[in-house]
Design a protein around this motif. Structure first.
Motif, PDB file in Angstrom:
ATOM      1  N   PRO A 246       0.827  -1.219   0.000  1.00 21.97           N
ATOM      2  CA  PRO A 246       0.000   0.000   0.000  1.00 21.97           C
ATOM      3  C   PRO A 246       0.856   1.262   0.000  1.00 21.97           C
ATOM      4  N   GLY A 248       0.350   4.010   1.417  1.00 17.97           N
ATOM      5  CA  GLY A 248       0.462   4.575   2.750  1.00 17.97           C
ATOM      6  C   GLY A 248       1.555   3.945   3.582  1.00 17.97           C
ATOM      7  N   GLU A 249       1.935   2.685   3.284  1.00 16.35           N
ATOM      8  CA  GLU A 249       3.037   2.048   4.011  1.00 16.35           C
ATOM      9  C   GLU A 249       4.380   2.537   3.508  1.00 16.35           C
ATOM     10  N   THR A 254       0.837  10.043   2.293  1.00 17.98           N
ATOM     11  CA  THR A 254      -0.009  10.022   1.110  1.00 17.98           C
ATOM     12  C   THR A 254      -1.481   9.894   1.503  1.00 17.98           C
ATOM     13  N   ALA A 256      -5.156   8.671   1.896  1.00 25.93           N
ATOM     14  CA  ALA A 256      -5.729   7.341   1.753  1.00 25.93           C
ATOM     15  C   ALA A 256      -6.562   7.247   0.482  1.00 25.93           C
ATOM     16  N   ASP A 259      -4.491   6.099  -2.468  1.00 24.12           N
ATOM     17  CA  ASP A 259      -4.219   4.664  -2.409  1.00 24.12           C
ATOM     18  C   ASP A 259      -5.428   3.878  -2.913  1.00 24.12           C
ATOM     19  N   ARG A 260      -6.623   4.345  -2.572  1.00 26.04           N
ATOM     20  CA  ARG A 260      -7.851   3.682  -3.030  1.00 26.04           C
ATOM     21  C   ARG A 260      -7.978   3.778  -4.547  1.00 26.04           C
ATOM     22  N   TRP A 377      -4.380  13.471  12.639  1.00 28.15           N
ATOM     23  CA  TRP A 377      -3.859  13.684  11.292  1.00 28.15           C
ATOM     24  C   TRP A 377      -2.356  13.933  11.391  1.00 28.15           C
ATOM     25  N   GLN A 387      -2.661  13.312   6.114  1.00 28.37           N
ATOM     26  CA  GLN A 387      -3.249  11.984   6.161  1.00 28.37           C
ATOM     27  C   GLN A 387      -3.996  11.811   7.465  1.00 28.37           C
ATOM     28  N   PHE A 389      -5.774   9.273  10.164  1.00 26.27           N
ATOM     29  CA  PHE A 389      -5.556   7.898  10.590  1.00 26.27           C
ATOM     30  C   PHE A 389      -6.821   7.336  11.220  1.00 26.27           C
ATOM     31  N   SER A 390      -7.241   6.186  10.711  1.00 30.93           N
ATOM     32  CA  SER A 390      -8.422   5.531  11.251  1.00 30.93           C
ATOM     33  C   SER A 390      -8.109   4.945  12.622  1.00 30.93           C
ATOM     34  N   GLY A 423      -0.177   2.302  10.385  1.00 27.16           N
ATOM     35  CA  GLY A 423      -1.473   2.798  10.818  1.00 27.16           C
ATOM     36  C   GLY A 423      -2.046   2.021  11.993  1.00 27.16           C
TER      37      GLY A 423
END
Length: 646
Positions: A246, A248-249, A254, A256, A259-260, A377, A387, A389-390, A423
């Protein structure tokens, strides 16, 4: 055959070689009729005798001639002279995306711009019934006018589509020469960007261009190919079955959403991808607008509508280290750079709630969405990308690990930490109402677990809490806002609510009995480059501090005059400083808030009073509004009561 300078092909005079591709050589030339520079593409000498390649050059001419778009290289003319077939195209000055990627990943803003332009070019081609089939960084030219899609030599009109097995054979035969393959044993080029259905022998359609578009976007974001292999078989196997790491890793900053978009492009099954280049373009444009759009305030009750952005002052580290001048009481000549940091779209900053990373490159902060939920964030101060974070709902008071890889925060009655690379959120220990934390290189965290408690310490991996400071017997007091000194053993902290003991103290992990440093300083402090920073009467000061003898030296020097505010409840002021000397602070000059009535549907009805910095509380009967307000702009808040009926 190679063409030399001065050679003429009809009205076109060859000036110099400009490059070579899998089937053609490209020259810079001059159109003698219009006196303009053009690009001439001819079959390379080693391939000139192959009839199938003559047909391919003709196909490219027909393909490009059917396209007219600002992000597609224009075709001016076709011709043949003495057995030499050639195309005359727009001469593009710049570099290919492949050349740019050798320098590393692209900034988000540039990535989105190029992505939108390439998507628009593909959209145009697909609407004309043309599938590119060879989209890759080497076929995208970056010019001052924008990205240009080139090399339609493998393109097929839908009416001309041949079985994919034949197409694969053609691509294999016509792969770029050794110069493009470069590294021994590693396959790059066309295969690296081919869609799975092409490799499996299925018929290609417009969605087969979406897959390589995703691969190109991935490489722009990370600087690394989405798929790699040391052999042709391993590369094909990766494309058919593996998933790239991903984005984000690889780059935690970046969004999210990007990435989607990329992951959907790279779906193995064409039915699971974006179904058109138009879809991808719209998604990228949305991310682009979302990153640039200022937050729109939305509230369903009387609340502050923050119009400010955190002001950032990038103070060069050497300015903080000018200890000699500061010790003499001379104000250092700081060159201050200011930039507005706007909150994420549809979000509002939480006042005083941010922390700059130890190296000064990123900012951790909390922001609330339209439904009033705060999340954590992290924002890059270099690229302005943020970014969310969930798993961080309700986050407050973030603080960094010394290596900048993790962020500690409080949420849900717990002290938590998040690994920015993955994350992953982890509960460290209980903290019913945390008021600040600090983290040393040994993994020890000192934090304030509750508003009326002493400081505690715990290892970052969790474990038993150990008291870090001692409450004064018989006196109610609150210990808050700890910050480690460079030795990682001593730390500064603030004592409040204690009659006769309020002020800034220093204690150590070996001895929790604090020593008073100053009773004149209230709230949070920070240490950087030999100085302690603190706020007093609306001004941010820096005072030299001997970290070995644990005492102040010299007089405090104002860094930011009459711009600072402190939370009247917790004493916290909005500033954070990195070890490098980068200072981020919340300035009253860059924002104001309004008191506004909203109806139950969220529609704004009318303002209450003038724009200012308010801290409101509504009476139970709804008639009175109490606000704390620094009307004199001197750092002192007074309570004002508004009769809402009048």
């Amino acid at each position: 055959m190679a063409l030399t300078s001065g050679t003429k092909l009809g009205p076109y005079e060859i000036l110099s070689p400009a490059g070579a591709g899998g089937m053609g050589e490209v020259y810079r030339a001059r159109d003698t009729r219009l006196d303009r520079t053009v690009a001439i593409k001819v079959l390379s000498a080693r391939l000139a005798e192959r009839p199938d390649l003559h047909k391919r050059l003709e196909r490219e001419a027909r393909t490009i001639s059917a396209l007219s778009h600002p992000n597609i290289c224009h075709l001016y003319d076709v011709g043949q002279q003495e057995g030499v077939d050639f195309l005359v195209m727009e001469y593009l000055e710049g570099e290919t995306l492949a050349e740019r990627l050798r320098k590393g990943p692209l900034p988000l803003e540039q990535l989105l711009k190029i992505g939108v332009e390439v998507s628009a070019a593909l959209e145009k081609a697909h609407r004309q019934g043309i599938i590119h089939r060879d989209l890759k960084p080497g076929n995208i030219m970056l010019t001052k006018a924008g990205a240009k899609l080139m090399d339609f030599g493998l393109a097929k009109l839908r009416s001309e589509l041949v079985p994919a097995a034949a197409a694969l054979s053609e691509m294999t035969t016509l792969a770029p020469p050794a110069k493009s393959l470069t590294e021994e044993g590693v396959i790059v080029g066309t295969f690296q960007y081919m869609a799975p259905e092409q490799l499996e022998g299925a018929e290609a359609d417009a969605r087969s261009d979406i897959f390589p578009l995703g691969a190109v976007l991935y490489e722009m974001a990370t600087g690394k190919p989405a798929f790699t292999g040391k052999t042709k078989a391993s590369l094909i196997g990766a494309i058919l079955s593996a998933e790239p790491k991903p984005i984000g890793e690889v780059l935690p900053m970046t969004p999210a959403a990007l990435d989607r978009v990329v992951r959907t492009c790279l779906a193995k099954d064409p039915d699971n991808r974006w179904q058109s280049a138009q879809d991808v373009k719209l998604q990228l444009e949305w991310i682009r607008q979302r990153d640039q759009q200022p937050a729109q305030p939305a509230a369903r009750q009387l609340r502050r509508v923050w119009l400010w952005a955190v002001a950032i002052a990038l103070l060069v580290a050497v300015a903080f280290q000018a200890g000699v001048r500061w010790g003499r009481g001379e104000a250092p000549k700081l060159q201050v750079y200011r930039a507005a940091l706007t909150p994420p779209p549809a979000h509002s900053f939480v006042p005083y709630d941010f922390a700059v990373s130890p190296d000064g490159s990123r900012l951790a902060f909390t922001a609330t969405s339209a439904d009033g939920v705060a999340t954590l964030w992290v924002r890059s101060l270099a690229t302005d990308s943020s970014q969310e974070f969930s798993g961080t709902q309700g986050a407050s008071h973030p603080f960094w690990s010394p290596d900048g890889q993790e962020v500690g925060f409080f949420a849900g009655g717990k002290l938590k930490k998040i690994d920015l690379a993955t994350g992953g959120v982890q509960n460290v220990c209980d903290a019913p109402r945390g008021l600040g934390g600090t983290w040393n290189r040994d993994g020890t965290i000192v934090f304030a677990p509750h508003i009326g408690a002493a400081l505690a310490r715990v290892h970052a991996t969790g474990g038993v809490l150990v008291p870090a400071t001692k409450l004064h017997e018989g006196v109610g007091e609150s210990h808050r806002w700890p910050t480690f000194l460079p030795d990682g053993r001593h730390f500064l902290y603030f004592i409040d609510w204690s009659e006769g003991r309020n002020g800034i103290y220093v204690a150590s992990l070996d001895n929790g009995e604090g020593t008073l440093l100053s009773s004149d300083i209230r709230g949070n402090v920070a240490f950087a480059a030999g100085h302690v920073l603190f706020v007093r009467d609306g001004t941010l000061f820096a005072q030299r501090f001997d970290a070995e003898k644990l005492r102040f030296a010299g007089d405090p020097i104002p860094v930011v005059s009459q711009e600072m505010e402190q939370d009247v409840r917790s004493g916290k002021a909005g500033f954070s400083v990195a070890d490098s000397g980068v200072l981020v602070y919340q300035s009253r000059r860059t924002y104001s808030s309004r008191l506004v009535w909203f109806d139950r549907s969220g529609k704004e009805m009318q303002p209450v009073g003038e724009a200012a910095s308010y801290d409101p509380a509504l009476s139970p009967n709804g008639r009175w509004l109490a606000v704390t307000l620094d009307a004199a702009n001197n750092g002192h808040h007074l309570v004002h009561v508004v009769d809402l009926m009048r």
